[in-house]
Structures are given as C-alpha cells and as structure tokens.
Design a protein around this motif. Sequence first.
Motif, PDB file in Angstrom:
ATOM      1  N   GLU A 199      41.253  51.871  36.560  1.00  0.00           N
ATOM      2  CA  GLU A 199      39.995  52.694  37.067  1.00  0.00           C
ATOM      3  C   GLU A 199      38.765  51.649  37.439  1.00  0.00           C
ATOM      4  OE1 GLU A 199      42.658  55.056  34.519  1.00  0.00           O
ATOM      5  OE2 GLU A 199      42.161  53.114  34.140  1.00  0.00           O
ATOM      6  N   LEU A 200      38.851  50.401  37.409  1.00  0.00           N
ATOM      7  CA  LEU A 200      38.109  48.767  37.330  1.00  0.00           C
ATOM      8  C   LEU A 200      38.424  48.188  38.351  1.00  0.00           C
ATOM      9  CD1 LEU A 200      36.406  49.078  34.041  1.00  0.00           C
ATOM     10  CD2 LEU A 200      35.033  50.591  36.552  1.00  0.00           C
ATOM     11  N   PRO A 201      39.612  48.885  39.980  1.00  0.00           N
ATOM     12  CA  PRO A 201      39.949  47.955  40.434  1.00  0.00           C
ATOM     13  C   PRO A 201      39.377  46.454  40.580  1.00  0.00           C
ATOM     14  CG  PRO A 201      39.576  49.673  41.425  1.00  0.00           C
ATOM     15  CD  PRO A 201      38.650  50.081  39.999  1.00  0.00           C
ATOM     16  N   ASN A 202      37.948  46.541  41.064  1.00  0.00           N
ATOM     17  CA  ASN A 202      37.076  45.676  41.444  1.00  0.00           C
ATOM     18  C   ASN A 202      35.968  44.556  40.634  1.00  0.00           C
ATOM     19  OD1 ASN A 202      38.387  46.126  44.310  1.00  0.00           O
ATOM     20  ND2 ASN A 202      36.848  48.035  44.525  1.00  0.00           N
ATOM     21  N   GLU A 203      36.593  45.053  39.604  1.00  0.00           N
ATOM     22  CA  GLU A 203      34.656  45.101  38.473  1.00  0.00           C
ATOM     23  C   GLU A 203      34.851  43.445  37.981  1.00  0.00           C
ATOM     24  OE1 GLU A 203      32.642  46.216  37.942  1.00  0.00           O
ATOM     25  OE2 GLU A 203      32.232  47.557  38.625  1.00  0.00           O
ATOM     26  N   THR A 204      34.348  41.795  38.151  1.00  0.00           N
ATOM     27  CA  THR A 204      34.390  41.219  37.813  1.00  0.00           C
ATOM     28  C   THR A 204      34.279  41.515  36.200  1.00  0.00           C
ATOM     29  OG1 THR A 204      34.352  39.605  39.896  1.00  0.00           O
ATOM     30  CG2 THR A 204      34.303  38.657  37.278  1.00  0.00           C
ATOM     31  N   VAL A 205      34.805  41.328  35.338  1.00  0.00           N
ATOM     32  CA  VAL A 205      34.514  41.245  33.900  1.00  0.00           C
ATOM     33  C   VAL A 205      33.699  39.311  32.732  1.00  0.00           C
ATOM     34  CG1 VAL A 205      34.554  41.689  31.215  1.00  0.00           C
ATOM     35  CG2 VAL A 205      36.042  42.299  33.213  1.00  0.00           C
ATOM     36  N   ASN A 206      32.097  39.265  33.364  1.00  0.00           N
ATOM     37  CA  ASN A 206      31.123  38.773  32.647  1.00  0.00           C
ATOM     38  C   ASN A 206      31.069  38.088  31.353  1.00  0.00           C
ATOM     39  OD1 ASN A 206      30.876  37.775  35.126  1.00  0.00           O
ATOM     40  ND2 ASN A 206      29.690  39.783  35.368  1.00  0.00           N
ATOM     41  N   ASN A 207      31.349  36.855  30.958  1.00  0.00           N
ATOM     42  CA  ASN A 207      30.840  36.132  29.563  1.00  0.00           C
ATOM     43  C   ASN A 207      31.393  36.848  28.509  1.00  0.00           C
ATOM     44  OD1 ASN A 207      29.281  34.280  30.471  1.00  0.00           O
ATOM     45  ND2 ASN A 207      27.864  36.309  30.543  1.00  0.00           N
ATOM     46  N   VAL A 208      33.289  36.422  28.845  1.00  0.00           N
ATOM     47  CA  VAL A 208      34.126  37.384  27.882  1.00  0.00           C
ATOM     48  C   VAL A 208      34.325  36.436  26.785  1.00  0.00           C
ATOM     49  CG1 VAL A 208      36.253  37.902  27.357  1.00  0.00           C
ATOM     50  CG2 VAL A 208      35.479  38.671  29.534  1.00  0.00           C
ATOM     51  N   TYR A 209      34.453  37.251  25.294  1.00  0.00           N
ATOM     52  CA  TYR A 209      34.914  36.445  24.038  1.00  0.00           C
ATOM     53  C   TYR A 209      35.300  37.031  23.334  1.00  0.00           C
ATOM     54  CZ  TYR A 209      30.909  33.159  23.410  1.00  0.00           C
ATOM     55  OH  TYR A 209      30.160  32.485  24.038  1.00  0.00           O
ATOM     56  N   TYR A 401      36.173  32.684  20.498  1.00  0.00           N
ATOM     57  CA  TYR A 401      36.714  31.943  22.366  1.00  0.00           C
ATOM     58  C   TYR A 401      36.340  32.493  23.375  1.00  0.00           C
ATOM     59  CZ  TYR A 401      40.707  30.187  19.030  1.00  0.00           C
ATOM     60  OH  TYR A 401      41.588  30.382  17.824  1.00  0.00           O
ATOM     61  N   GLY A 402      35.285  31.555  24.388  1.00  0.00           N
ATOM     62  CA  GLY A 402      34.673  31.650  25.254  1.00  0.00           C
ATOM     63  C   GLY A 402      33.228  31.431  25.657  1.00  0.00           C
ATOM     64  N   PRO A 403      32.518  31.037  26.725  1.00  0.00           N
ATOM     65  CA  PRO A 403      32.380  32.574  27.222  1.00  0.00           C
ATOM     66  C   PRO A 403      33.411  32.378  28.745  1.00  0.00           C
ATOM     67  CG  PRO A 403      30.377  31.239  27.994  1.00  0.00           C
ATOM     68  CD  PRO A 403      31.202  30.622  26.744  1.00  0.00           C
ATOM     69  N   TYR A 404      33.809  33.185  29.261  1.00  0.00           N
ATOM     70  CA  TYR A 404      35.529  33.326  29.783  1.00  0.00           C
ATOM     71  C   TYR A 404      34.349  34.256  31.305  1.00  0.00           C
ATOM     72  CZ  TYR A 404      38.601  30.986  27.370  1.00  0.00           C
ATOM     73  OH  TYR A 404      39.115  29.409  26.599  1.00  0.00           O
ATOM     74  N   THR A 405      34.601  34.191  32.449  1.00  0.00           N
ATOM     75  CA  THR A 405      34.695  34.957  33.789  1.00  0.00           C
ATOM     76  C   THR A 405      35.985  35.153  34.531  1.00  0.00           C
ATOM     77  OG1 THR A 405      32.807  34.259  34.239  1.00  0.00           O
ATOM     78  CG2 THR A 405      33.587  35.035  35.815  1.00  0.00           C
ATOM     79  N   LEU A 406      36.321  36.824  34.207  1.00  0.00           N
ATOM     80  CA  LEU A 406      37.851  36.981  35.216  1.00  0.00           C
ATOM     81  C   LEU A 406      37.219  38.153  35.726  1.00  0.00           C
ATOM     82  CD1 LEU A 406      39.909  38.119  31.455  1.00  0.00           C
ATOM     83  CD2 LEU A 406      39.820  36.216  32.762  1.00  0.00           C
ATOM     84  N   ALA A 407      37.573  37.600  36.735  1.00  0.00           N
ATOM     85  CA  ALA A 407      38.184  38.460  37.912  1.00  0.00           C
ATOM     86  C   ALA A 407      39.454  39.240  38.170  1.00  0.00           C
ATOM     87  CB  ALA A 407      38.230  37.831  39.854  1.00  0.00           C
ATOM     88  N   PRO A 408      39.305  39.916  39.310  1.00  0.00           N
ATOM     89  CA  PRO A 408      40.482  41.079  39.199  1.00  0.00           C
ATOM     90  C   PRO A 408      41.670  40.357  39.073  1.00  0.00           C
ATOM     91  CG  PRO A 408      38.620  42.342  40.484  1.00  0.00           C
ATOM     92  CD  PRO A 408      37.924  41.168  40.390  1.00  0.00           C
TER      93      PRO A 408
END
Length: 711
Positions: A199-209, A401-408
Amino acid sequence: MIYNISKKLFLTLAFSIIFASYSYAQIDYRWLNVGSFHNFYSSIGSEIEEGFIKEQQGGWQWPAIYRGQDAQAAKAMWIGATDVVDDQGNTYDYRVVHVGPRVTGLGEFYPVEIKTVSRFAPPEVYVDGLGSYGKNVNNDEVDPAMKADRAIVTEMNSLLGITLTRTAKQFSQQYHDNYHVIEYTLTNTGNTDDDAEIELPNETVNNVYLFLQNRMAPVKASRYTVGNPSGWGVNTMIDRRGDGTQPGEVEDFRAHFAWHGLFATYKPTGAPSDFDNIGGPIWVPNTSGGWLDASDTTGALVAYHFVGSVTLHADKSATDKSDDINQPSTMSQSDSDGLLSRNNSPFDPLKMEAEYNLMSEGRTPRQAFKIEPSGLPGFLDPTKDPSTGATAGGWSYNTGYGPYTLAPGESVTIVIAEGSAGIDKELANKTGADFKNGLISNLEKNQVVFQGRDSLFQTFERAIENYQSGYDIPEGPLPPTNVIVNSAGNGIEVTWDYDDESGIDGFEIYRASGRVDSTYRLVYTAEPGARFISDGDVARANDPGGYSEDTPTPVRGRDYYYYVVAKGTQNNDGTGNTPTGVSLRSNRYYSQTYDPARLLRQAGEAMSDIRVVPNPYNSNIDKSLLLDQNGNDRIAFYEIPGICKIDIYTEIGEPIKTIYHDNGSGDEEWDLRTEDRQRVASGIYIARITNQDENDPEYGRVVIRKIVIIL
C-alpha cells in the motif's frame, strides 16, 4: 438524521465486535520451554495482560517445574514514527501502533506467520502408554543448522507499513537455559495489512521508535500469602544498569531488572517487629489461590526471583549495523495503570503524541532509587512503598530504541534477552525456615535473597557473551529421543532411546515423589549403552551397582515423576562464560514426565484376597494417598490377577464401567467415573472381577465385591 447517525454507529460497532472476535481467534500462542525459563509468545508481537490465560500473572516462569512461578503481568510493544502519511493520504504528526499492555493490537498489527523451529525433533515422553507433557510444543520445522535449540518466529505487518519479524530463541545448555534471546527486525515494506499488496511502496518512515514495556510481578506463588495486589506488581521494585544515572556502578550492560519489593501492609501475627516480605516468606499459609499447601508452615521463601531484560545489540542505523552503545535511548518507568496503559488507538492524535513522548523521553531517574535513595542498603532494609507516585498498579519498566529513519526496503535489528535467576529452591526453603524459626535476622534473610541479583547479572553477562560469540556456546549432549515410564509390580520401569552414545559418559535418572514440582533425587547412574532401569527393590537386590543409596525405593500408593538426562564428557570450552572442567547434561525439560507412575503390587495369589481400598469411599476423609496431584477421586483394587476384567454396576445391575487390566500387576484404579466420563453419585456399586490370565490356576473365576461411595 439522528436515526441515520445512530444506525451507522450501531453498524460500525457491530462490525467492529464481529471483526475483533474473528481476528482474536487468529492470534496464535506458543510456549518456548526447552530450559528452566518458560514463556509464551503471540503471533501479534507481544503478550498483553490476560491475553493467553485469563489471569493477571501468566508466563515468565522460572524455575518452570514449580507451580506459581509466573512473574509476568503484562507486556507491550509499540512502534511510533513522525510525519506519517497513511494509505488513504491522511497525515499524522505522530503515529503509534500498539500491542499491549491491554489493547490486543488487532487492526494495528496483522499477523502473517508464526512457527516453531527446533534444532532436533522434540523427544516424546510417555507414562503408562499416554503422552506426558507440561506444555504442548507444536513444532513446525526441524533445522539441524540452527544454533539455538528452539525458536519461535513471528512476522506481522503494521499500519505504519513496517513489517516486524520477532524471533525468540532458547538454548537448553544448562548454564544458558534461564533466558530467551529475542531479535526484533523492523523493515519498511510498505505493507499495511495482511495481504501481499504493498500500500505504501515509496514512503520513508521517519523517527521510528521500537518501544517495549514490561509489567512484572514476581511471583504468583506469593500472591495469596503476601497480598492480592502483588499479583499485578504493586510492590515490584525496578532498577537498571547502563543508563548513566548512577556513576560508579561496575556493571556495564544495559538492562532493567525487578524484584518482589516491600508490601508494607503484610505484617503477619507472630512475626518479628522488623519483619518485611522481601523474598516472600510464608508465615501463615493462604491456600485460596492454589499455589500453597495448608501444611506448608516451614516459612519457605517463595518470591526469591530477580527478573529482567538486557540489550544485546541495537543497530546504529539502517545502513550501519554495528552496535549503538547509546541504545536504548529511553530507559524509564511508567504508571502501570496510568492513562497511557489502556484504550490506545492509532487514530487518536493527542494520545499518540503523549505516547510518542513517553517512547522517546530518554533515560529518567530510576524508580528503585526514588523509593530507596541509598540503593542497596535501602533495598535490604526497605521502609517505603514501591508504588509511591503511581496509581493502584505500581510501575512498569520501559525500553525505547530509536529514532531510526527507514527508507523503502531498509531495516534495523534490535536484540534483547529476557530471563530470571535467583537463589536455588533448597536455599530458599532453608532460609525461610531459618528466618521463621528465629535463627537468622530479617536483614540476613534479605542478604541471602539478594544473592539472586548477582545470579541475574551473571545471566545477563552470559547472554551477552553468547550473542557476541555468534551463539557459539558449547552444546550439551542431545537428550533421549524418547522416554517411557511404566507403572509395574516389581519396580517402576524407565526406558529410553538414544541415537548416538559417542561423546557421552552415560545417563542419570532422577525422581520426585508426591508432586511433579517437588524435590528430585538421583535414582540411577547408567552406562552409555544402558536403555532401561527398574526402580524397585528387586532390581536393587539383583544389581545394586548404579542405584543411589541416598534415594530410597518407591513406596506403593505414592505418585512418582521422572526425568532422564544424558551426561556429556568434560567440557573445556568456556565460550559464553560456560564453566569448564564440568560435564554438561541434556536438559531435563526434554524428558520430564508430568503424569504419575506408581509402584504396583504383584499379581494376587488368590481371587479371594481381592480388596477394594478405601471401602467405603468417603470424600470427607483424608485421601492424600488416594488422590493424584490434581485432587481427582480414585479407589484401588488390590490383589487382582495380572490379567482381568473389572465390570462395575449400580446396585440394581446397570453397567456403568468396564476396566481391562493387563499390565501383570495386582493393582488397578477407578476414578469414580462412568464410561461417559460422568462422576458417579453416592451409593452402593457392584464390582465383578473376572480372571483372564490363562496361566493362572484360577483362570475364568469370577468374584464379586460391593463398593460404598459417599460423596
């Protein structure tokens, strides 16, 4: 218009209830139990309050052979991010998806797979022809190349488009069997539901914990003696290491840990003036919860456990897989019954902002030092309520644990270990008895209990060393492939199979009497080629060699439980802080029996000697020798032929039960139930015993016995 809104709301609620009921049925639970530490794992990623069993305390059992060792009240796993765009184009400044501590996670996480994998096929254990196990294994796969002895692998998608894979591992080697290693891998797949479509093929998820919360309550066995609120952790004390808030500590690991703290209102009559409940001393047994016996007046300690979680590894980023020593970035505690512990929703912006702030709040002052600022001196001589500052539920510990940035397509991995340790059961019993008898002081009792903290620290160190070695700790010998225990007349028979005896020094057979969770004693030391022993007087008289002189032969009428372990040759590999110069053994939990075997009488010599015991059967008398460990009714037929049929009738001749006896002994039992498993009523019953042993001089003879039952 009001009607339409109400109708729409009703339909929405009805759909939600149906969906929740259907989805909840899809959550699977598995036990990881190849060592002394047992816990269950769900297919949705965390173990919520009253999730698997409808009790406040469930799981995190150590030593798991004993009743009431549960220390886990609730867990939670949240994943949060900022500036999130969902698959409908809606935006969230903060978005958090949740499992626990009370919400199920349904509609936020979507289970994809759960499977149990073992390094070798799980052994089979039988008692008197029936499978005997404490917890079902449900093994799906055997992988001989796996380093751990068993693992539970779960995968789930989430509304954030992050797919979580959680792998819980256990090692059965005796110095590493009291913790589980849990690996969390978060991957930005863009999949927000349970189908294969992205559903979200191109979204980077920011500041993941990744946020983990533990509500601990060590342990269930103390709940109904010390006080019911201890069952939800109101008196739990929480401390840490590696958070930088207490300079000078020698331990360099990053961990939370907890223990059974002061329950100030518990002051039993006759206890010394400085009495406290550290260690959970039994003073006046309370049997209402079923975890203590009315006869237990020894003063034994029942809450000598230290429990905790230690970080083994946390990726620095999606592109740097080295361990980030600054993780977990959040080490804190929160009110177990606070506003953020319930009704969590991925559609509530204000609450999600508060949740995200909790997940990312950093390293706060420790609860234990807020309660006892002096640290260890205060822990040994406690005066303050551990729940101070919280509502009625006490405190939970938080690890973020974080923050992490996860690109697709990118991922990060966090690895922790959860476990328990403490003084051993025999020392706990002796210490509690000495304290109750006035032989040691309250402070001396607590000093013994806190030896368990050192044991937990050693457990943390071993888990860290195990991980850093690539899980290359020395392996103990494999367990028997099966163990068969049979009740018999001359001795209880124990048989086992073993595929490859090279590299072992032999086998050891252990036995407990009365209850499965009582003390086990060595019965026999067998040579590598042995596969059978008879635990009784006849075998000891004919070949006393391997039998332990310290363990008496079985007594007729008692229940006995066994396990068989393979003994390896001397270990000289210290990887993982494993002791050298000792022999490793296969783990008892592979071969443990959970159902009783009994020493039976030899076949009767004459049909006229047949007796029914007790007769009359009166449910109001002391039946301690005539009940199994679950308190079930039973009567015994003694001096019967080795092969016979027992037909039981009502007083007016209605057949209700037929028992076929063919084990060659002189004993048989009836559980006072009909063929349809209905419990009989009070009354007079007729037993017709037919001798079917063709080698018996009285073959074919029939005798009648009347039985009186008073319930």
